[in-house]
Design a protein around this motif. Structure first.
Motif, PDB file in Angstrom:
ATOM      1  N   SER A  84       0.846  -1.187   0.000  1.00 18.61           N
ATOM      2  CA  SER A  84       0.000   0.000   0.000  1.00 18.61           C
ATOM      3  C   SER A  84       0.884   1.239   0.000  1.00 18.61           C
ATOM      4  O   SER A  84       1.643   1.465   0.941  1.00 18.61           O
ATOM      5  CB  SER A  84      -0.912   0.011   1.226  1.00 18.61           C
ATOM      6  OG  SER A  84      -1.612   1.228   1.304  1.00 18.61           O
ATOM      7  N   GLY A  85       0.800   2.046  -1.055  1.00 20.14           N
ATOM      8  CA  GLY A  85       1.574   3.277  -1.122  1.00 20.14           C
ATOM      9  C   GLY A  85       0.770   4.464  -0.631  1.00 20.14           C
ATOM     10  O   GLY A  85      -0.450   4.410  -0.482  1.00 20.14           O
ATOM     11  N   SER A  86       1.467   5.564  -0.375  1.00 11.44           N
ATOM     12  CA  SER A  86       0.850   6.842   0.015  1.00 11.44           C
ATOM     13  C   SER A  86      -0.114   6.672   1.185  1.00 11.44           C
ATOM     14  O   SER A  86      -1.242   7.167   1.168  1.00 11.44           O
ATOM     15  CB  SER A  86       0.127   7.468  -1.179  1.00 11.44           C
ATOM     16  OG  SER A  86       1.055   7.851  -2.168  1.00 11.44           O
ATOM     17  N   ASN A  87       0.341   5.960   2.222  1.00 12.75           N
ATOM     18  CA  ASN A  87      -0.555   5.654   3.338  1.00 12.75           C
ATOM     19  C   ASN A  87      -0.212   6.428   4.608  1.00 12.75           C
ATOM     20  O   ASN A  87      -0.743   6.114   5.673  1.00 12.75           O
ATOM     21  CB  ASN A  87      -0.555   4.150   3.627  1.00 12.75           C
ATOM     22  CG  ASN A  87      -1.683   3.741   4.556  1.00 12.75           C
ATOM     23  OD1 ASN A  87      -2.764   4.332   4.537  1.00 12.75           O
ATOM     24  ND2 ASN A  87      -1.434   2.750   5.399  1.00 12.75           N
ATOM     25  N   TYR A  88       0.675   7.416   4.535  1.00 10.66           N
ATOM     26  CA  TYR A  88       0.952   8.278   5.678  1.00 10.66           C
ATOM     27  C   TYR A  88       0.658   9.721   5.294  1.00 10.66           C
ATOM     28  O   TYR A  88       1.083  10.193   4.232  1.00 10.66           O
ATOM     29  CB  TYR A  88       2.409   8.151   6.126  1.00 10.66           C
ATOM     30  CG  TYR A  88       2.693   6.997   7.046  1.00 10.66           C
ATOM     31  CD1 TYR A  88       2.946   7.193   8.396  1.00 10.66           C
ATOM     32  CD2 TYR A  88       2.727   5.687   6.562  1.00 10.66           C
ATOM     33  CE1 TYR A  88       3.226   6.130   9.250  1.00 10.66           C
ATOM     34  CE2 TYR A  88       3.007   4.618   7.407  1.00 10.66           C
ATOM     35  CZ  TYR A  88       3.251   4.855   8.750  1.00 10.66           C
ATOM     36  OH  TYR A  88       3.527   3.792   9.582  1.00 10.66           O
ATOM     37  N   LYS A  89      -0.028  10.421   6.160  1.00  9.12           N
ATOM     38  CA  LYS A  89      -0.399  11.811   5.877  1.00  9.12           C
ATOM     39  C   LYS A  89       0.838  12.675   5.659  1.00  9.12           C
ATOM     40  O   LYS A  89       0.876  13.506   4.746  1.00  9.12           O
ATOM     41  CB  LYS A  89      -1.237  12.368   7.025  1.00  9.12           C
ATOM     42  CG  LYS A  89      -2.522  11.599   7.272  1.00  9.12           C
ATOM     43  CD  LYS A  89      -3.159  11.983   8.605  1.00  9.12           C
ATOM     44  CE  LYS A  89      -4.323  11.075   8.945  1.00  9.12           C
ATOM     45  NZ  LYS A  89      -4.865  11.343  10.294  1.00  9.12           N
ATOM     46  N   ASP A  90       1.877  12.482   6.505  1.00  5.95           N
ATOM     47  CA  ASP A  90       3.053  13.337   6.397  1.00  5.95           C
ATOM     48  C   ASP A  90       3.854  13.044   5.129  1.00  5.95           C
ATOM     49  O   ASP A  90       4.452  13.952   4.540  1.00  5.95           O
ATOM     50  CB  ASP A  90       3.934  13.235   7.653  1.00  5.95           C
ATOM     51  CG  ASP A  90       4.298  11.819   8.057  1.00  5.95           C
ATOM     52  OD1 ASP A  90       3.928  10.859   7.337  1.00  5.95           O
ATOM     53  OD2 ASP A  90       4.958  11.646   9.107  1.00  5.95           O
ATOM     54  N   HIS A  91       3.869  11.798   4.666  1.00  9.91           N
ATOM     55  CA  HIS A  91       4.565  11.475   3.416  1.00  9.91           C
ATOM     56  C   HIS A  91       3.841  12.104   2.224  1.00  9.91           C
ATOM     57  O   HIS A  91       4.472  12.644   1.316  1.00  9.91           O
ATOM     58  CB  HIS A  91       4.647   9.956   3.254  1.00  9.91           C
ATOM     59  CG  HIS A  91       5.350   9.504   2.001  1.00  9.91           C
ATOM     60  ND1 HIS A  91       6.531  10.051   1.565  1.00  9.91           N
ATOM     61  CD2 HIS A  91       5.033   8.536   1.092  1.00  9.91           C
ATOM     62  CE1 HIS A  91       6.920   9.449   0.444  1.00  9.91           C
ATOM     63  NE2 HIS A  91       6.019   8.539   0.137  1.00  9.91           N
ATOM     64  N   ASN A  92       2.524  12.070   2.241  1.00  9.70           N
ATOM     65  CA  ASN A  92       1.768  12.684   1.149  1.00  9.70           C
ATOM     66  C   ASN A  92       2.020  14.184   1.061  1.00  9.70           C
ATOM     67  O   ASN A  92       1.945  14.777  -0.019  1.00  9.70           O
ATOM     68  CB  ASN A  92       0.274  12.414   1.311  1.00  9.70           C
ATOM     69  CG  ASN A  92      -0.100  11.013   0.881  1.00  9.70           C
ATOM     70  OD1 ASN A  92       0.715  10.286   0.329  1.00  9.70           O
ATOM     71  ND2 ASN A  92      -1.330  10.617   1.145  1.00  9.70           N
ATOM     72  N   ALA A  93       2.328  14.809   2.197  1.00  6.25           N
ATOM     73  CA  ALA A  93       2.543  16.257   2.214  1.00  6.25           C
ATOM     74  C   ALA A  93       3.892  16.659   1.624  1.00  6.25           C
ATOM     75  O   ALA A  93       4.094  17.833   1.301  1.00  6.25           O
ATOM     76  CB  ALA A  93       2.442  16.775   3.642  1.00  6.25           C
TER      77      ALA A  93
END
Length: 326
Positions: A84-93
């Motif tokens: 599962s990619g892009s599953n952390y809010k801070d990484h997406n930011a």
């Protein structure tokens, strides 16, 4: 309990950790079928766990080795790693996002061909990628089979947890149109030789009271690059199990990796949409990984997975050079 695979007389053996010792499960039990490897043990279910608990209670010295004296292998070589990619809010930011980022789990797959163990090299092959990035991730090891698993019962299907470094070729993953749209090519960007270091051990589910309350960190050459908590996941472990079970019958030994927090080298790469977001307490990356770099991935309650980046030619000459990990 914690389980490892270690090399003894040229073959991989299943070991049970007991403090500074590792117990040779086959030698103690005499049951090669049940303890042949992690998959056999996982399939044995409650029976195998009961036998393992009895071993820890009174292990014979002749079947124990010091942890520092053994060479670890990957504790499990799953045929299927559901990712599962892009599953952390801070990484997406910190990065360029696709239209679905943060709206539904980004679904890709790695295979057993991607797996290496603790201490084994992560191969830097300039013919494939010059932008090799590393991502610490909590990994779920499936214990009980199921399809269309309800969220409220999803964690009942978990055998345990381990660590995966989701090594990524960013220059193959991230694609951008002249108009500014971003999309990910998750095949060649994610699945390749040594792109899934796994270990150092598997911790049984009963030792992790809440998988959404674990500290997750990574270091490159001792510099703290990532530090977050699984509480920052967008989709929980239970929700991801439910999600992936819509497509597959989840089987014992399958692994689900759950995404990575902020602090990737991608964040500094404006060419690929990095936003240069600085997280308090972290040392921002100034480049992608190169041969000689030492990468440590740590998850609370599990341990540290340590690997070195090696040039493709050097890695081929060295063969398996893994050492015991913390």
């Amino acid at each position: 309990m914690k389980f490892v695979s270690f090399v003894k007389s040229g073959e991989e053996r299943l070991g049970i950790m007991a403090g500074d010792l590792v117990i040779d499960a086959v030698m103690v039990s005499g049951n090669r079928a049940m303890f042949a490897d992690a998959l056999s043990f996982i399939k044995s279910g409650a029976t195998g766990l009961a036998v393992a608990h009895a071993m820890i209670a009174n292990p014979p010295k002749s079947a124990c080795v010091l942890r520092k004296d053994i060479v670890l292998a990957a504790p499990l070589r799953p045929a299927t790693i559901l990712c599962s990619g892009s599953n952390y809010k801070d990484h997406n930011a910190e990065k360029a996002n696709t239209p679905i980022s943060g709206k539904e789990p980004e679904f890709f797959v790695k295979t057993a061909d991607c797996v290496v163990g603790p201490g084994e090299p992560i191969v830097f092959d300039a013919r494939m990628s010059n932008k090799l990035d590393c991502e610490v991730e909590l990994a779920i090891v499936i214990g009980a089979p199921g399809r269309h698993i309800p969220i409220e019962r999803a964690l009942d299907h978990v055998f345990g947890y381990t660590i995966v470094n989701d090594v990524t070729a960013r220059d193959r993953q991230v694609r951008r149109t002249p108009e500014g749209m971003t999309w990910y090519e998750l095949g060649s960007g994610k699945a390749f030789d040594s792109s899934a270091p796994l270990g150092p051990c598997i911790v049984t589910a009963d030792e992790i009271a809440d998988p959404q309350k674990l500290k997750v960190q990574s270091r490159v050459n001792g510099e703290l690059r990532q530090s977050s908590s699984t509480s920052n996941m967008i989709w929980t472990c239970a929700e991801l199990i439910h999600f992936f079970s819509r497509n597959f019958t989840l089987k014992p030994g399958m692994v689900i990796i759950t995404g990575t927090p902020a602090g990737t080298a991608w964040s500094a790469d404006k060419e690929l949409g990095g936003k240069g977001v600085t997280q308090p307490g972290l040392i921002p990356a100034t480049r992608y990984c190169l041969p000689g770099d030492v990468v440590e991935c740590e998850v609370e309650g599990i341990g540290i997975l340590r690997n070195t980046i090696a040039d493709a030619g050097a890695a081929a000459r060295s063969g398996s050079t893994n050492v015991a990990a913390e």
